[in-house]
Design an enzyme around this catalytic site. Sequence first.
Site, PDB file in Angstrom:
ATOM      1  N   ASP A 533       0.867  -1.178   0.000  1.00  0.00           N
ATOM      2  CA  ASP A 533       0.000   0.000   0.000  1.00  0.00           C
ATOM      3  C   ASP A 533       0.904   1.229   0.000  1.00  0.00           C
ATOM      4  O   ASP A 533       1.575   1.518   0.998  1.00  0.00           O
ATOM      5  CB  ASP A 533      -0.875  -0.054   1.270  1.00  0.00           C
ATOM      6  CG  ASP A 533      -1.910   1.053   1.321  1.00  0.00           C
ATOM      7  OD1 ASP A 533      -1.676   2.096   0.680  1.00  0.00           O
ATOM      8  OD2 ASP A 533      -2.925   0.874   2.014  1.00  0.00           O
ATOM      9  N   HIS A 534       0.906   1.927  -1.124  1.00  0.00           N
ATOM     10  CA  HIS A 534       1.850   3.035  -1.277  1.00  0.00           C
ATOM     11  C   HIS A 534       1.485   4.249  -0.416  1.00  0.00           C
ATOM     12  O   HIS A 534       2.245   5.203  -0.305  1.00  0.00           O
ATOM     13  CB  HIS A 534       1.918   3.436  -2.761  1.00  0.00           C
ATOM     14  CG  HIS A 534       3.255   3.977  -3.173  1.00  0.00           C
ATOM     15  ND1 HIS A 534       4.246   4.282  -2.279  1.00  0.00           N
ATOM     16  CD2 HIS A 534       3.758   4.266  -4.398  1.00  0.00           C
ATOM     17  CE1 HIS A 534       5.302   4.746  -2.927  1.00  0.00           C
ATOM     18  NE2 HIS A 534       5.034   4.742  -4.219  1.00  0.00           N
TER      19      HIS A 534
END
Length: 561
Positions: A533-534
């Site tokens: 999850d950036h």
Amino acid sequence: MAIEFKLPELGENIESAQIIKVVVSEGDVIKEDDIILEIETDKATVEVPSDVGGKVSKVHVKDGDTAKVGQVILTLEAGDAKEEIPKPKEEKKQEIKKEEPKKEVVKEEKKETPKQTKKVSGGTYEFKLPELGENIESADVTAVLVKVGDQINEDDPVLEIETDKATVEVPIDKSGKVKEIKIKEGQKAKVGETVIVIDLSENVEDETVVEKPEPKEQDEKEKEKKEEVVETKAEADTKPQSIPPISDSTHSARQFKKELPDKIAPASPSVRRFSREIGIDIHQVSGTGPGGRISFEDVKTFAKNLNEKISKGKGTIGVSAEPLPDFSKWGKIEREEMSNIRKKTAEHLSYAWSVIPHVTQFDKADITELEKLRKQYSKEVDAAGGKLTVTAILVKIIAEALKKFPQFNCSIDMDKKEIIYKNYYNIGIAVDTDRGLLVPVIKDADKKNVTQISIELGELAAKARDKKLSLEEMQGGNFSISNLGGIGGTYFTPIVNSPEVAILGVSRGNYEPVYKDGEFVPRLMLPLSLSYDHRIVDGADAIRFLRWVVESLENPFRMLL
Ligand code: CAO
């Protein structure tokens, strides 16, 4: 005496279940804890025990039915067996009900105690900060909701406080006129400390002690009318400080009666205001409090469910599902209803894919030496009842990696703009079953050795395939591993199993020519894909994490350092 057994809570967001098997029949005499149903939710197949005992006089469902949570399943006659038959116990229901965030601690505690309302006509009353829950000694006052001179009613919220667990409104337990406020916004208040002093002499009503074992519907309605009046009068203000005197509320109620809706929802003015502010029609919300009273949490749950329904209807969030063509124009087709697991997987993955900005980082680990060790020790693990596979070894490595890289062991709370770091290391394993993908969780993997993990992994995978996994065994994961290598493939991009923030995809290990010390040598290379999850994990952190995993596979001794 007839008793009803209703389908209990099955976990967060589970509203119904399919009945696989009704285990009892009419005429059977059952005891508390006897299994009466086998049900399938979109997460698991579970057995449902009864929390009551007695003779089954009616079975209201049959195999194959879909039953809603709260639906009556059995009617039982307590009859002569009365003494032996315990009444429905709340704790029993909790066995199936999964953790629900405990909020509004103060209100919950009040609800459990039958009220004794004292309407006194003289003196002052010091309102002290009540007990807020186990181990909570103080709270930050985030708002004082009343001001000196305000006439307030029992149950009116007077403070908004924040503990380390939740933000809650604190209702007062007496009516009167606010004489003194001993606390300011931003200050800390201790449990038991006097926060507000009220003048009881303003209570000109009778002095009798009124016992209210259960709030009667009529009383509730009367109260709501008063609250609605208060709210209507305070409409222009956004804060409850402007609560006007209500000692003449009978008159006001008449005055405003025409403006009131026919059916008044049982909720406090602040809950109504909150509901209105977020665009929810409070009349559509069902209250879970005494007499159906609606709390903040009820409104939030309603809004959350509504959002989910909207997104389901649209296929993915914010994207309308394209209309399907008539496939039968081109040949024979068959339609089949999705299994519950398939439906849930589709919804969950659509959500994760739409909400999480995914990046996938690839790398390869040289597991030639590890493979030798695996073969060397596999008999030992076999003898202990497990199977030493690369998945089991990876569970251990990932648990250690999560300790080293805590940003992979967290969840994001976007509502509060907070990161929730976890101090436990639970690893989910994607298991391929004939009903679809299931992800059982190996809890506290850091505290287990590889042999223990191998045994547990084998047991969980077998349970998943035999429909025996419990909901508990599929909850609480921090990070998932999806190993497709036993089947094949080079690389793939797994989808993060929200609310986790990363997932490791494992593809098939193959011998490849690797250039080493001036020549090409055959090495067993394991392809790895780390999706993350950036929002919370930066690319540099991701490759550091994956490199650490690769190096630990290449040299397991690294983990001990
Ligand atoms: N590369 C090469 N061989 C591999 C391998 C890999 N990455 N992973 C497993 N293998 C081998 C194992 O070593 C084993 O070989 P031996 O029998 O010769 O020892 C064989 O493949 C079968 O392994 P397994 O599947 O029994 O055991 P496992 O612990 O590796 O995996 C489990 C367990 C539950 C992860 C697996 O059975 C499974 O279900 N995988 C599918 C997961 C899945 O569906 N993911 C997709 C999710 S997203 O859609």
